[in-house]
Write a protein that holds these residues in place. Structure first.
Motif, short mmCIF file in Angstrom:
data_model
loop_
_atom_site.label_atom_id
_atom_site.label_comp_id
_atom_site.label_asym_id
_atom_site.label_seq_id
_atom_site.Cartn_x
_atom_site.Cartn_y
_atom_site.Cartn_z
N ARG A 216 0.81 -1.22 0.00
CA ARG A 216 0.00 0.00 0.00
C ARG A 216 0.85 1.27 0.00
NH1 ARG A 216 -3.12 -3.20 3.77
NH2 ARG A 216 -2.00 -2.21 5.50
N GLU A 217 2.16 1.13 -0.03
CA GLU A 217 3.05 2.30 0.02
C GLU A 217 3.09 3.01 -1.33
OE1 GLU A 217 4.50 3.63 2.55
OE2 GLU A 217 3.94 2.09 4.03
N ASP A 218 3.54 4.26 -1.30
CA ASP A 218 3.59 5.08 -2.51
C ASP A 218 4.59 4.55 -3.53
OD1 ASP A 218 1.68 6.75 -1.45
OD2 ASP A 218 3.15 8.17 -0.62
N TYR A 219 5.73 4.02 -3.05
CA TYR A 219 6.73 3.55 -4.02
C TYR A 219 6.23 2.33 -4.79
CZ TYR A 219 7.90 0.08 -0.41
OH TYR A 219 7.86 -0.92 0.52
N ARG A 221 2.98 1.97 -5.66
CA ARG A 221 2.09 2.57 -6.68
C ARG A 221 2.92 3.18 -7.80
NH1 ARG A 221 -0.31 4.81 -1.84
NH2 ARG A 221 -2.19 3.65 -1.23
N LEU A 222 4.03 3.79 -7.45
CA LEU A 222 4.90 4.37 -8.48
C LEU A 222 5.46 3.28 -9.39
CD1 LEU A 222 6.36 6.81 -9.69
CD2 LEU A 222 8.16 6.46 -7.97
N HIS A 237 10.36 -4.95 -4.87
CA HIS A 237 10.05 -3.70 -4.18
C HIS A 237 9.39 -3.91 -2.82
CE1 HIS A 237 11.11 -1.30 -7.72
NE2 HIS A 237 10.46 -2.21 -8.44
#
Length: 323
Positions: A216-219, A221-222, A237
């Motif tokens: 669920r972290e931003d990295y 999603r990136l 990741h």
């Protein structure tokens, strides 16, 4: 200038290493002193080892002679001061039951416990990480829910029940493995499985929870936004960050295995430190019990230090903070 700066930097590093080593040594000495003191007075409340050694029907004169022979007839404070002097030089005296040096007797059984604990931890990590990755990647699906439920059931079963079930299945019913004893390599399977059945669910749950949080972290999603495949995102990741919690848990569980495998070693008659603890407690063998406590406390302390160092090495945030 560069040589002077390099020398100053090296001197600073050496100073920090030496200071850290001295602090850790002081912590270990304090730990041994506190644990040893508590154990010393608790053992004196447990009973009279001279009466146990003399056996039933012994005369009072025989019990008094045994107390004098082993230095158990003096005042409690004098016995405690003698124990502190022995602890300072790691000399715990001789075993009341066998006459062997107490520390040597403990160190003789230490490799057995280390081998069993290492094998159980390796199997727990293998099973726990595999199950944790499966649960973390299958969140919300039916197969993930079923696997999670089974995991809760297995974790809730007491260790001695798992040990007895393994003996009944593999030794009594199938005749594949010996029920107890470690005479050959086949005898190590059941105690290793019994300990792994207790530890693997914990590692699996921690890995699954950390993996779900990492996904669920931003990295993450990136990474998806840049076109990375789901498998690549999972393994390259999310999983490395999820392993930090499992690493810390594995270190603490190894410390638990060294100090808490008493039941497993007793059921499967594995001659390790847990088995020795039971035998020494039955005979009130004070020197061996005190040596056992000192060795276990030292091993747990060193394992925690190693786990902390490994955790700092794996987590770049802690490395940056330390620098």
């Amino acid at each position: 200038m560069r040589d002077a700066a390099s020398a100053a930097s090296l001197g600073l590093v050496l100073h920090r290493v030496l200071t850290s080593a001295l602090i850790r040594a002081a912590e270990l000495i304090a730990l041994l002193l506190v644990v040893g003191t508590v154990l010393f007075f608790l053992l004196r409340l447990a009973g009279d080892p001279a009466a146990v050694l003399a056996g039933q029907g012994a005369t009072p004169e025989q019990i008094i002679a045994i107390r004098q022979a082993y230095g158990l007839d003096g005042p409690l404070l004098a016995q405690y001061l003698t124990y502190l002097r022995q602890l300072a030089v790691l000399d715990f005296g001789t075993s009341l039951a066998s006459g062997e040096p107490a520390l040597g007797k403990v160190l003789h059984h230490l490799p057995v416990t280390l081998l069993l604990a290492s094998a159980a931890l390796a199997l727990s990590i293998l099973l726990g990480l595999g199950t944790g990755v499966f649960l973390g990647a299958r969140t919300g699906r039916n197969d993930g829910r079923i696997a999670s439920l089974l995991l809760f059931v297995v974790q809730g079963v007491p260790g001695y029940v798992v040990a007895l079930l393994l003996i009944n299945l593999f030794a009594v019913q199938l005749h594949w493995l010996p029920p107890f004893g470690v005479v050959n390599w086949r005898g190590w399977f059941l105690p290793t499985l019994a300990l792994a059945a207790f530890l693997a669910p914990k590692i699996a749950r921690v890995t699954a929870a950390n993996l779900q949080e990492a996904l669920r972290e931003d990295y993450v999603r990136l990474a998806y936004a840049t076109g990375a495949a789901p498998r690549t995102v999972l393994w390259r990741h999310a999983l490395p960050n999820a392993l930090l919690g499992a690493t810390a848990l594995a270190g603490t569980q190894l410390a638990f295995l060294l100090s808490g495998s008493v039941v497993t070693e007793s059921i499967f008659v594995v001659p390790g430190m847990g088995w020795l603890l039971i035998q020494s407690a039955r005979s009130l063998d004070f020197p061996v019990l005190q040596a056992l406590t000192a060795v276990v406390a030292t091993m747990v302390f060193l394992i925690n230090l190693g786990t902390d160092a490994l955790f700092r090495h794996l987590d770049p945030r802690l490395r940056k903070q330390q620098r």
